[in-house]
Design an enzyme around this catalytic site. Structure first.
Site, PDB file in Angstrom:
ATOM      1  N   CYS A  80      35.398  28.460  35.421  1.00  0.00           N
ATOM      2  CA  CYS A  80      35.090  28.048  34.460  1.00  0.00           C
ATOM      3  C   CYS A  80      36.473  28.025  33.830  1.00  0.00           C
ATOM      4  CB  CYS A  80      34.851  29.171  33.869  1.00  0.00           C
ATOM      5  SG  CYS A  80      33.187  30.019  34.655  1.00  0.00           S
ATOM      6  N   GLY A 120      43.166  40.307  50.569  1.00  0.00           N
ATOM      7  CA  GLY A 120      42.655  38.684  51.589  1.00  0.00           C
ATOM      8  C   GLY A 120      43.485  37.802  51.165  1.00  0.00           C
ATOM      9  N   THR A 121      43.707  37.283  50.018  1.00  0.00           N
ATOM     10  CA  THR A 121      44.658  36.000  49.886  1.00  0.00           C
ATOM     11  C   THR A 121      45.676  35.995  51.386  1.00  0.00           C
ATOM     12  OG1 THR A 121      43.929  35.967  47.475  1.00  0.00           O
ATOM     13  CG2 THR A 121      45.576  34.661  48.602  1.00  0.00           C
ATOM     14  N   THR A 163      59.161  45.955  51.298  1.00  0.00           N
ATOM     15  CA  THR A 163      59.590  46.958  51.454  1.00  0.00           C
ATOM     16  C   THR A 163      57.940  47.667  50.782  1.00  0.00           C
ATOM     17  OG1 THR A 163      61.394  47.242  50.161  1.00  0.00           O
ATOM     18  CG2 THR A 163      59.948  49.184  50.553  1.00  0.00           C
ATOM     19  N   ALA A 197      40.865  45.387  51.605  1.00  0.00           N
ATOM     20  CA  ALA A 197      40.754  47.410  50.714  1.00  0.00           C
ATOM     21  C   ALA A 197      39.544  47.005  48.762  1.00  0.00           C
ATOM     22  CB  ALA A 197      41.922  48.105  50.277  1.00  0.00           C
ATOM     23  N   HIS A 198      40.286  46.621  48.163  1.00  0.00           N
ATOM     24  CA  HIS A 198      38.802  46.566  46.752  1.00  0.00           C
ATOM     25  C   HIS A 198      37.699  46.515  47.041  1.00  0.00           C
ATOM     26  CE1 HIS A 198      39.665  42.563  45.062  1.00  0.00           C
ATOM     27  NE2 HIS A 198      40.351  42.811  45.718  1.00  0.00           N
ATOM     28  N   GLN A 241      34.756  39.851  52.847  1.00  0.00           N
ATOM     29  CA  GLN A 241      33.717  40.789  52.505  1.00  0.00           C
ATOM     30  C   GLN A 241      32.630  41.137  52.731  1.00  0.00           C
ATOM     31  OE1 GLN A 241      32.218  40.434  49.433  1.00  0.00           O
ATOM     32  NE2 GLN A 241      33.536  39.459  47.771  1.00  0.00           N
ATOM     33  N   ASN A 290      31.253  35.079  50.323  1.00  0.00           N
ATOM     34  CA  ASN A 290      31.179  35.931  48.931  1.00  0.00           C
ATOM     35  C   ASN A 290      30.121  35.673  47.906  1.00  0.00           C
ATOM     36  OD1 ASN A 290      33.494  33.949  49.163  1.00  0.00           O
ATOM     37  ND2 ASN A 290      33.754  34.093  46.988  1.00  0.00           N
TER      38      ASN A 290
END
Ligand SMILES: Cc1ncc(COP(=O)(O)O)c(C=O)c1O
Length: 382
Positions: free
Chosen positions: A326, A71-72, A239, A202-203, A180, A152
């Site tokens: 944090c 995403g980043t 690659t 994907a995650h 999201q 998110n």
């Protein structure tokens, strides 16, 4: 100690069948898709096939899919790539105050270092961007608008189709960070966002970490941000990570067409959780009731802070998040919560529960026993 994972917006576990599909590429199939010999050509044909499969799910052309590291990177490529490409046409960019940092920090950089002007749209108390505000903000030199499909931290589902249509009418490129959104909301095809650029990761839907895609509506070709070989239609040198790409495509096919975050299963659970929380003294729910990601329940706790709350929950086995960065006992309030107009002290006490495929009623009942105690303890510690 039992573990209750209520942090599916942070990440989801890799699905066993997705893992299975990836394994051959971590073992026997090792070729570089750019090599001319038969080992390389085999990898190339698998890569081409993966792009066709991703395009089929998205309803796009294969050439409109750029595989990225997540995403980043998709957000960075969309924003830097489009802004730099169109700089000769104009220097004005628009986003909202509640975007992910992977969007906001790109905008900050372009403003500080590359001479762009950025308008950051305010949002309503529930986190919605208003189409009227966007219409007013578009100037003759506006070249790009970036508004997320779903937030998110608080789960607000933005009216992206409407915002995208507005941009198209005014001849301005539209990007949406849909990281999201995929796997949670009803999906027809990628054109439903009315966007020129769409970020996918994907995650967030049981695929592997470090894998993503950027949909780029042809004939747009954003400037690359990674230079080297001519991979990904010269948009993204390096690659290709075939195992990750296959994992993402497998997850797209399995968990996006029919969202893996089932509304039917999750709505009763998140409502039960929300009504338990609403009954507690000092708790204030954030985010909308409707037009919200069905798995996301976020709240603030008066007289407490996120660190004490998350640590207390963790001691009871519950994994949750806050939007705060944090560091060494001090917390910066979440920019999303501050963006809703909530005062900074209270904004410091955000807790986000995000449910998923493995969430059960028993877990919600367990939270019902434990959370009131954790909250009281965290309030007393102040
Ligand atoms: C809305 C949104 N955009 C972008 C990202 C960045 O994704 P990643 O860290 O996997 O690159 C996230 C991750 O939490 C997100 O929630």
């Amino acid at each position: 100690m039992r573990t209750v994972y209520f942090d599916y917006n942070a990440t989801t576990p890799l699905d066993p069948q997705v893992r299975e599909a990836m394994l051959p590429f971590l073992e026997g199939i090792y070729g570089n898709p750019s090599s001319v010999h038969h080992i390389g050509r085999r990898a190339r044909s698998i890569l081409d096939d993966a792009r066709d499969r991703a395009a089929k799910v998205l309803g796009s052309k294969p050439s409109e899919v750029i595989f990225t590291s997540g995403g980043t990177e998709s957000n960075n490529l969309a924003i830097f790539g489009a802004a730099r490409l169109l700089k000769p046409k104009g220097r004005h960019l628009i986003t909202s105050v509640i975007e992910h940092h992977a969007v906001l920090h790109c905008m900050d950089y372009l403003e500080k270092k590359e001479g762009f002007e950025v308008t950051r749209l305010p949002v309503s108390r529930e986190g919605f961007v208003s189409p009227e505000d966007l219409a007013k903000a578009i100037q003759p030199d506006t070249i790009l608008v970036s508004i997320m499909a779903a937030n998110n931290e608080i789960g607000t589902v933005e009216p992206v189709a409407e915002l995208g249509a507005l941009c198209r009418e005014r001849g301005v490129l539209f990007h949406t960070d849909a990281v999201q959104w995929f796997g949670k909301e009803p999906f027809q095809d990628v054109h439903q966002f009315n966007a020129d650029l769409v970020s996918i990761c994907a995650h967030k839907f049981h695929g592997p970490k470090g894998a993503g895609a950027l949909f780029v509506r042809s004939p747009l070709l954003p400037d690359p941000i990674l230079f080297g070989g001519g991979h990904e239609n010269e948009r993204r040198a390096g690659t290709e990570n075939l195992a990750s790409i296959i994992g993402m495509v497998e997850a797209l096919e399995r968990f996006v067409r029919v969202p893996v975050f089932s509304r039917e299963a999750l709505l009763p659970l998140s409502e039960q959780l929300a009504s338990m929380l609403e009954g507690l003294a000092g708790v204030r729910m954030v985010g909308p009731r409707d037009r919200r990601l069905v798995n996301t329940v976020s709240f603030l706790v008066e007289g407490s802070d996120s660190i004490a709350l998350l640590a207390g929950l963790d001691l009871e086995g519950i994994c949750a998040s806050s939007g705060s960065a944090c560091s060494a006992g001090s917390i910066e309030p979440s920019h999303v919560i501050v963006g809703l107009g909530i005062e900074r002290k209270l904004a410091n006490s955000l807790v986000r529960f995000s449910l998923g495929r493995e969430s059960t009623r028993t877990e919600i009942e367990y939270a019902g026993e434990v959370v009131p105690r954790v909250i009281k303890r965290a309030q007393r510690a102040q």
